[in-house]
Motif scaffolding. Structure first.
Motif, PDB file in Angstrom:
ATOM      1  N   ASP A 110       0.985  -1.170  -0.115  1.00  0.00           N
ATOM      2  CA  ASP A 110       0.134  -0.095  -0.150  1.00  0.00           C
ATOM      3  C   ASP A 110       0.870   1.386  -0.006  1.00  0.00           C
ATOM      4  O   ASP A 110       1.653   1.558   0.911  1.00  0.00           O
ATOM      5  N   PRO A 111       0.846   2.001  -1.009  1.00  0.00           N
ATOM      6  CA  PRO A 111       1.629   3.283  -0.923  1.00  0.00           C
ATOM      7  C   PRO A 111       1.238   4.339   0.048  1.00  0.00           C
ATOM      8  O   PRO A 111       0.134   4.199   0.463  1.00  0.00           O
ATOM      9  N   PRO A 112       1.987   5.217   0.212  1.00  0.00           N
ATOM     10  CA  PRO A 112       3.300   5.478  -0.330  1.00  0.00           C
ATOM     11  C   PRO A 112       4.386   4.623   0.347  1.00  0.00           C
ATOM     12  O   PRO A 112       4.274   3.932   1.156  1.00  0.00           O
ATOM     13  N   VAL A 113       5.577   4.625  -0.416  1.00  0.00           N
ATOM     14  CA  VAL A 113       6.830   4.058   0.318  1.00  0.00           C
ATOM     15  C   VAL A 113       7.420   5.013   1.017  1.00  0.00           C
ATOM     16  O   VAL A 113       7.955   6.151   0.494  1.00  0.00           O
ATOM     17  N   ARG A 114       7.929   4.941   2.300  1.00  0.00           N
ATOM     18  CA  ARG A 114       8.643   5.895   3.109  1.00  0.00           C
ATOM     19  C   ARG A 114      10.104   5.564   2.979  1.00  0.00           C
ATOM     20  O   ARG A 114      10.403   4.341   3.326  1.00  0.00           O
ATOM     21  N   ARG A 115      10.714   6.494   2.375  1.00  0.00           N
ATOM     22  CA  ARG A 115      12.171   6.254   2.347  1.00  0.00           C
ATOM     23  C   ARG A 115      13.055   7.205   3.678  1.00  0.00           C
ATOM     24  O   ARG A 115      12.717   8.226   3.687  1.00  0.00           O
ATOM     25  N   GLN A 116      13.839   6.596   4.542  1.00  0.00           N
ATOM     26  CA  GLN A 116      14.044   7.182   5.522  1.00  0.00           C
ATOM     27  C   GLN A 116      15.024   8.324   5.225  1.00  0.00           C
ATOM     28  O   GLN A 116      14.922   9.274   6.009  1.00  0.00           O
ATOM     29  N   SER A 117      15.821   8.060   4.266  1.00  0.00           N
ATOM     30  CA  SER A 117      16.585   9.250   3.930  1.00  0.00           C
ATOM     31  C   SER A 117      16.099  10.679   3.508  1.00  0.00           C
ATOM     32  O   SER A 117      16.533  11.853   3.524  1.00  0.00           O
ATOM     33  N   GLU A 118      14.737  10.796   3.202  1.00  0.00           N
ATOM     34  CA  GLU A 118      13.961  11.850   3.078  1.00  0.00           C
ATOM     35  C   GLU A 118      13.176  12.431   4.285  1.00  0.00           C
ATOM     36  O   GLU A 118      12.759  13.368   4.074  1.00  0.00           O
ATOM     37  N   HIS A 119      13.626  11.738   5.428  1.00  0.00           N
ATOM     38  CA  HIS A 119      12.775  12.264   6.650  1.00  0.00           C
ATOM     39  C   HIS A 119      13.982  12.514   7.700  1.00  0.00           C
ATOM     40  O   HIS A 119      13.698  12.192   8.799  1.00  0.00           O
ATOM     41  N   LEU A 120      15.197  13.064   7.308  1.00  0.00           N
ATOM     42  CA  LEU A 120      16.215  13.004   8.350  1.00  0.00           C
ATOM     43  C   LEU A 120      15.867  14.146   9.331  1.00  0.00           C
ATOM     44  O   LEU A 120      16.186  14.151  10.444  1.00  0.00           O
ATOM     45  N   ASP A 121      15.075  15.283   9.152  1.00  0.00           N
ATOM     46  CA  ASP A 121      14.450  16.119  10.152  1.00  0.00           C
ATOM     47  C   ASP A 121      13.865  15.682  11.117  1.00  0.00           C
ATOM     48  O   ASP A 121      13.800  16.039  12.252  1.00  0.00           O
ATOM     49  N   ASP A 122      12.982  14.528  10.764  1.00  0.00           N
ATOM     50  CA  ASP A 122      12.128  13.790  11.854  1.00  0.00           C
ATOM     51  C   ASP A 122      13.099  13.438  13.086  1.00  0.00           C
ATOM     52  O   ASP A 122      12.839  13.568  13.978  1.00  0.00           O
ATOM     53  N   TYR A 123      14.270  12.791  12.598  1.00  0.00           N
ATOM     54  CA  TYR A 123      15.099  11.972  13.630  1.00  0.00           C
ATOM     55  C   TYR A 123      15.689  12.996  14.279  1.00  0.00           C
ATOM     56  O   TYR A 123      16.175  12.960  15.561  1.00  0.00           O
ATOM     57  N   SER A 124      16.062  14.147  13.576  1.00  0.00           N
ATOM     58  CA  SER A 124      17.099  15.350  14.266  1.00  0.00           C
ATOM     59  C   SER A 124      16.159  15.657  15.411  1.00  0.00           C
ATOM     60  O   SER A 124      16.658  16.015  16.578  1.00  0.00           O
ATOM     61  N   ALA A 125      14.784  15.937  15.104  1.00  0.00           N
ATOM     62  CA  ALA A 125      13.745  16.694  16.258  1.00  0.00           C
ATOM     63  C   ALA A 125      13.718  15.652  17.227  1.00  0.00           C
ATOM     64  O   ALA A 125      13.522  16.008  18.480  1.00  0.00           O
ATOM     65  N   LEU A 126      13.746  14.355  17.060  1.00  0.00           N
ATOM     66  CA  LEU A 126      13.770  13.437  18.277  1.00  0.00           C
ATOM     67  C   LEU A 126      14.625  13.496  19.032  1.00  0.00           C
ATOM     68  O   LEU A 126      14.959  13.355  20.202  1.00  0.00           O
ATOM     69  N   LEU A 127      15.983  13.483  18.446  1.00  0.00           N
ATOM     70  CA  LEU A 127      17.305  13.722  19.156  1.00  0.00           C
ATOM     71  C   LEU A 127      17.376  14.991  19.963  1.00  0.00           C
ATOM     72  O   LEU A 127      17.991  14.893  21.181  1.00  0.00           O
ATOM     73  N   GLU A 128      16.684  16.144  19.396  1.00  0.00           N
ATOM     74  CA  GLU A 128      16.836  17.225  20.182  1.00  0.00           C
ATOM     75  C   GLU A 128      16.016  17.274  21.371  1.00  0.00           C
ATOM     76  O   GLU A 128      16.244  17.774  22.588  1.00  0.00           O
ATOM     77  N   LYS A 129      14.792  16.422  21.313  1.00  0.00           N
ATOM     78  CA  LYS A 129      13.924  16.185  22.484  1.00  0.00           C
ATOM     79  C   LYS A 129      14.718  15.313  23.568  1.00  0.00           C
ATOM     80  O   LYS A 129      14.863  15.795  24.894  1.00  0.00           O
ATOM     81  N   LEU A 130      15.333  14.487  23.029  1.00  0.00           N
ATOM     82  CA  LEU A 130      16.150  13.612  24.190  1.00  0.00           C
ATOM     83  C   LEU A 130      17.219  14.366  24.597  1.00  0.00           C
ATOM     84  O   LEU A 130      17.704  14.088  25.999  1.00  0.00           O
ATOM     85  N   SER A 131      17.772  15.055  24.043  1.00  0.00           N
ATOM     86  CA  SER A 131      18.934  16.026  24.655  1.00  0.00           C
ATOM     87  C   SER A 131      18.726  17.173  25.534  1.00  0.00           C
ATOM     88  O   SER A 131      19.188  17.282  26.495  1.00  0.00           O
ATOM     89  N   LEU A 144      10.057   6.779  26.143  1.00  0.00           N
ATOM     90  CA  LEU A 144      10.613   8.023  26.348  1.00  0.00           C
ATOM     91  C   LEU A 144      10.160   9.114  25.418  1.00  0.00           C
ATOM     92  O   LEU A 144      10.031  10.351  25.758  1.00  0.00           O
ATOM     93  N   LEU A 145       9.567   8.565  24.118  1.00  0.00           N
ATOM     94  CA  LEU A 145       9.076   9.535  23.130  1.00  0.00           C
ATOM     95  C   LEU A 145       7.514   9.578  22.974  1.00  0.00           C
ATOM     96  O   LEU A 145       6.968  10.322  22.178  1.00  0.00           O
ATOM     97  N   ASP A 146       6.961   8.853  24.024  1.00  0.00           N
ATOM     98  CA  ASP A 146       5.461   9.058  24.150  1.00  0.00           C
ATOM     99  C   ASP A 146       4.958   8.242  22.590  1.00  0.00           C
ATOM    100  O   ASP A 146       3.936   8.849  22.142  1.00  0.00           O
ATOM    101  N   LEU A 147       5.370   7.205  22.256  1.00  0.00           N
ATOM    102  CA  LEU A 147       4.922   6.675  21.080  1.00  0.00           C
ATOM    103  C   LEU A 147       3.983   5.208  21.466  1.00  0.00           C
ATOM    104  O   LEU A 147       4.475   4.619  22.360  1.00  0.00           O
ATOM    105  N   PRO A 148       3.168   4.985  20.794  1.00  0.00           N
ATOM    106  CA  PRO A 148       2.282   3.482  21.006  1.00  0.00           C
ATOM    107  C   PRO A 148       3.142   2.254  20.672  1.00  0.00           C
ATOM    108  O   PRO A 148       4.226   2.430  20.098  1.00  0.00           O
ATOM    109  N   THR A 149       2.879   1.272  21.316  1.00  0.00           N
ATOM    110  CA  THR A 149       3.382   0.026  21.228  1.00  0.00           C
ATOM    111  C   THR A 149       2.731  -0.930  20.638  1.00  0.00           C
ATOM    112  O   THR A 149       1.698  -1.356  20.933  1.00  0.00           O
ATOM    113  N   PRO A 150       3.214  -1.596  19.408  1.00  0.00           N
ATOM    114  CA  PRO A 150       2.712  -2.360  18.514  1.00  0.00           C
ATOM    115  C   PRO A 150       2.639  -3.814  18.992  1.00  0.00           C
ATOM    116  O   PRO A 150       3.563  -4.108  20.255  1.00  0.00           O
TER     117      PRO A 150
END
Length: 281
Positions: free
Chosen positions: A69-90, A230-236
């Motif tokens: 089922d589209p779309p395909v998520r490519r992690q390399s296109e979402h680096l800002d998402d991970y940077s934001a997570l690291l900032e929260k943890l920092s 830590l990031l308040d995310l759901p658990t599958p």
């Protein structure tokens, strides 16, 4: 609840029968429940990921009839998402920069008579954990390579670990126990996220509620459950399946060219024959 599963390969080589087994289980689980089967490209590793491997993944899955089922998520296109997570943890003092080389870490472990081993090998001995801030800034200014590590002690203190569990199909609820991993790497200077951080966030943001993957990744679930807390995310819900091996009992890898779907197709095999190789009809 609608079942949402995923297949998340890294385009660092051609798919083999082990991948087909995992993808087939996830695809069937989604389709039989009227849910969704998501394809995600974990393409963070710039040195090993190649466009031709990504193209081959699409081709192999299409040939096998495992439509996604589209779309395909490519992690390399979402680096800002991970940077934001690291900032929260920092901001919560949960990560710190580590400037140690692999050689320095190995030497420190060798000097210790009681260096613990975790699920991923020797546990990092915390050399840079309490480095003075002035020293950190000096080394940043010198543009030294570094890794961002999770401060495991602070992370465990930030959650109610005794209440954190995850459900493994066939085993029931399992208590989260991330401490044996030590201060794991969540990012590096040249790589803005690790597998652990990216996969945990991506599963959450894509609504994946049923993770099907190999038994080799079962230990990592303890880290992922901690990050969810830590990031308040759901658990599958999780299901870690057995691994496909060759005739000698060795786990298949991308180096096993004869077992790649591309090779089997070139040998003249049909999709249904390949599916039967992994007991999938």
């Amino acid at each position: 609840m609608v079942t949402i599963t995923r297949f998340a390969p890294s385009p660092t080589g051609f798919l083999h029968l082990g991948h087909v087994y995992s993808a087939s289980l996830a695809w069937r689980s989604a389709r039989e429940s009227g849910g969704r089967f998501i394809l995600r490209m974990e393409d963070i590793d710039k040195t090993r990921c190649r466009p031709e491997f990504e193209a081959a993944i699409y081709e192999d899955l299409t040939w096998l009839g495992l439509e996604w089922d589209p779309p395909v998520r490519r992690q390399s296109e979402h680096l800002d998402d991970y940077s934001a997570l690291l900032e929260k943890l920092s901001d919560r003092n949960l990560i710190y920069p580590c400037f140690c080389t692999r050689k320095e870490i190995a030497a420190e472990i060798a000097r210790s008579n009681s260096a613990p081993h975790g699920p991923e090998g020797p546990v990092y001995p915390g050399i840079c954990r309490d480095m003075p801030e002035a020293e950190r800034q000096r080394r940043f200014e010198q543009d030294e390579p570094y890794a961002l590590r999770l401060n495991m002690v602070n992370a465990i203190a930030a959650v109610k670990l005794e209440t954190m569990r995850f459900h493994e199909i066939g085993k029931g609820y399992i208590q989260c126990n991330p401490e044996p991993f030590g201060d794991i790497v969540l990012a590096r200077k040249e790589t803005p996220t690790s597998y652990h951080l990216a996969v945990t966030f991506d599963d959450a943001i894509q609504g994946v509620n049923h993770i099907i993957r190999g038994q080799d990744l079962f230990p990592s679930t303890h880290i992922h459950r901690l990050l969810q807390g830590l990031l308040d995310l759901p658990t599958p819900t999780y299901f870690h399946h057995g691994l496909i091996s060759d005739g000698k009992g060795r786990r298949l890898s991308k180096r096993d060219k004869d077992a790649t779907i591309k090779s089997l197709r070139e040998y003249g095999y049909q999709p249904e024959e390949v599916r039967k190789m992994v007991d999938y009809g």
